[in-house]
Design an enzyme around this catalytic site. Structure first.
Site, short mmCIF file in Angstrom:
data_model
loop_
_atom_site.label_atom_id
_atom_site.label_comp_id
_atom_site.label_asym_id
_atom_site.label_seq_id
_atom_site.Cartn_x
_atom_site.Cartn_y
_atom_site.Cartn_z
N LYS A 11 0.71 -1.15 0.11
CA LYS A 11 0.02 0.00 -0.08
C LYS A 11 0.80 1.20 0.03
O LYS A 11 2.09 1.26 0.18
CB LYS A 11 -0.98 -0.18 1.04
CG LYS A 11 -1.98 -1.13 1.15
CD LYS A 11 -2.98 -1.07 2.17
CE LYS A 11 -3.82 -2.18 2.24
NZ LYS A 11 -4.75 -1.96 3.39
N TYR A 51 -12.40 -2.02 -3.99
CA TYR A 51 -13.03 -2.04 -2.56
C TYR A 51 -14.48 -2.20 -2.40
O TYR A 51 -15.05 -1.73 -1.50
CB TYR A 51 -12.30 -1.00 -1.66
CG TYR A 51 -11.01 -1.32 -1.28
CD1 TYR A 51 -10.55 -2.28 -0.56
CD2 TYR A 51 -9.88 -0.77 -2.14
CE1 TYR A 51 -9.20 -2.54 -0.24
CE2 TYR A 51 -8.58 -1.16 -1.68
CZ TYR A 51 -8.22 -1.83 -0.81
OH TYR A 51 -7.16 -2.07 -0.34
N PHE A 59 -15.81 3.67 6.53
CA PHE A 59 -14.59 3.97 6.19
C PHE A 59 -14.23 3.78 4.80
O PHE A 59 -13.08 4.01 4.14
CB PHE A 59 -13.48 2.97 6.99
CG PHE A 59 -13.55 1.50 6.66
CD1 PHE A 59 -13.06 0.97 5.66
CD2 PHE A 59 -14.47 0.57 7.41
CE1 PHE A 59 -13.34 -0.30 5.08
CE2 PHE A 59 -14.75 -0.39 7.26
CZ PHE A 59 -14.00 -1.23 5.88
N ARG A 87 -1.94 -14.53 4.34
CA ARG A 87 -2.73 -13.86 5.18
C ARG A 87 -1.96 -14.04 6.68
O ARG A 87 -1.96 -12.95 7.39
CB ARG A 87 -4.05 -14.29 5.16
CG ARG A 87 -4.73 -13.89 4.02
CD ARG A 87 -6.13 -14.03 3.88
NE ARG A 87 -6.91 -13.40 4.78
CZ ARG A 87 -7.09 -11.97 4.86
NH1 ARG A 87 -6.78 -11.36 3.62
NH2 ARG A 87 -8.11 -11.24 5.63
N THR A 93 -5.15 -7.08 10.86
CA THR A 93 -5.37 -5.49 10.32
C THR A 93 -4.87 -4.52 11.59
O THR A 93 -4.13 -3.55 10.91
CB THR A 93 -6.71 -5.43 10.18
OG1 THR A 93 -7.13 -6.38 9.09
CG2 THR A 93 -6.97 -4.00 9.49
N ARG A 104 2.68 -6.56 9.05
CA ARG A 104 2.06 -5.45 9.77
C ARG A 104 2.36 -5.28 11.23
O ARG A 104 2.87 -3.81 11.30
CB ARG A 104 0.57 -5.65 9.87
CG ARG A 104 -0.16 -5.66 8.46
CD ARG A 104 -1.54 -5.94 8.59
NE ARG A 104 -2.13 -5.70 7.37
CZ ARG A 104 -3.23 -6.54 6.85
NH1 ARG A 104 -3.92 -7.19 7.44
NH2 ARG A 104 -4.04 -6.13 5.83
N ASN A 114 -1.76 0.06 7.00
CA ASN A 114 -1.38 -1.06 7.49
C ASN A 114 -0.40 -1.61 6.61
O ASN A 114 -0.55 -3.05 6.47
CB ASN A 114 -2.72 -2.11 7.83
CG ASN A 114 -3.49 -2.27 6.74
OD1 ASN A 114 -3.33 -2.26 5.64
ND2 ASN A 114 -4.69 -2.76 7.08
N HIS A 117 -2.04 -5.61 1.59
CA HIS A 117 -3.50 -6.10 1.30
C HIS A 117 -3.02 -7.55 0.70
O HIS A 117 -2.08 -7.76 -0.14
CB HIS A 117 -4.47 -5.58 0.28
CG HIS A 117 -5.37 -6.01 -0.25
ND1 HIS A 117 -6.76 -6.29 0.24
CD2 HIS A 117 -5.57 -6.89 -1.33
CE1 HIS A 117 -7.23 -6.92 -0.55
NE2 HIS A 117 -6.74 -7.54 -1.52
N GLU A 128 -9.22 -10.15 -8.05
CA GLU A 128 -8.29 -9.08 -7.89
C GLU A 128 -6.84 -9.40 -8.77
O GLU A 128 -6.58 -8.32 -9.16
CB GLU A 128 -7.82 -9.01 -6.53
CG GLU A 128 -8.88 -8.86 -5.47
CD GLU A 128 -8.52 -9.02 -3.82
OE1 GLU A 128 -9.15 -8.49 -3.24
OE2 GLU A 128 -7.57 -9.56 -3.68
#
Length: 140
Positions: A11, A51, A59, A87, A93, A104, A114, A117, A128
């Site tokens: 990100k 998203y 949010f 993951r 998160t 993270r 964070n 993704h 995706e």
């Protein structure tokens, strides 16, 4: 165990802090192979599409604004149980709740910033990946 593919985004917060190499090293050390990668700027419409599942959440607007705030690095990862493995590597998160040694815990600034993704399921991963990569860009 099945070899599978998953989608990853480094990100804007992590890209801005020049953490692509450090995060890639963590990915590779976890036994995942980066089979496609590019640095891009996501447009508003693209981020809203990506998203869309969160559209009704409070949010959503802030998330879209964050994701278009700077360059990101999109990736396709491959390996044994890649979705679950990535993951686990990402961590919770909320970085304060993430396990030691996760991306993270190591790099995220906050719940919002964070750092990464990752896809949550095989069908999500396929969707995706297709949003950002054409078949000839993925070399496994």
């Amino acid at each position: 165990m099945a070899v599978e593919r998953t989608f990853s985004i480094i990100k804007p917060d992590a890209a801005a802090r020049n953490l692509t190499g450090a995060i890639n090293a963590m990915i590779e050390q976890a036994g995942l192979r980066i089979i496609a990668q590019k640095r891009v700027r996501i447009g508003r419409t693209e981020a809203e599409t990506f998203y869309a599942v969160h559209r009704e959440r409070p949010f959503f607007g802030e998330l879209v604004d964050f994701m278009i705030s700077g360059p990101v690095v999109v990736q396709v990862l491959q390996g044994e149980n890649a979705i679950a493995k990535y993951r686990d590597l990402m961590g919770a998160t909320d970085p304060s709740k993430a396990a030691a040694g996760t991306i993270r815990k190591t790099h995220a600034k906050s719940i919002g910033e964070n750092s990464v993704h990752g896809s949550d399921a095989p069908d999500t991963a396929a969707k995706e990946i297709a949003q950002f990569f054409s078949g000839n860009e993925i070399v496994g």
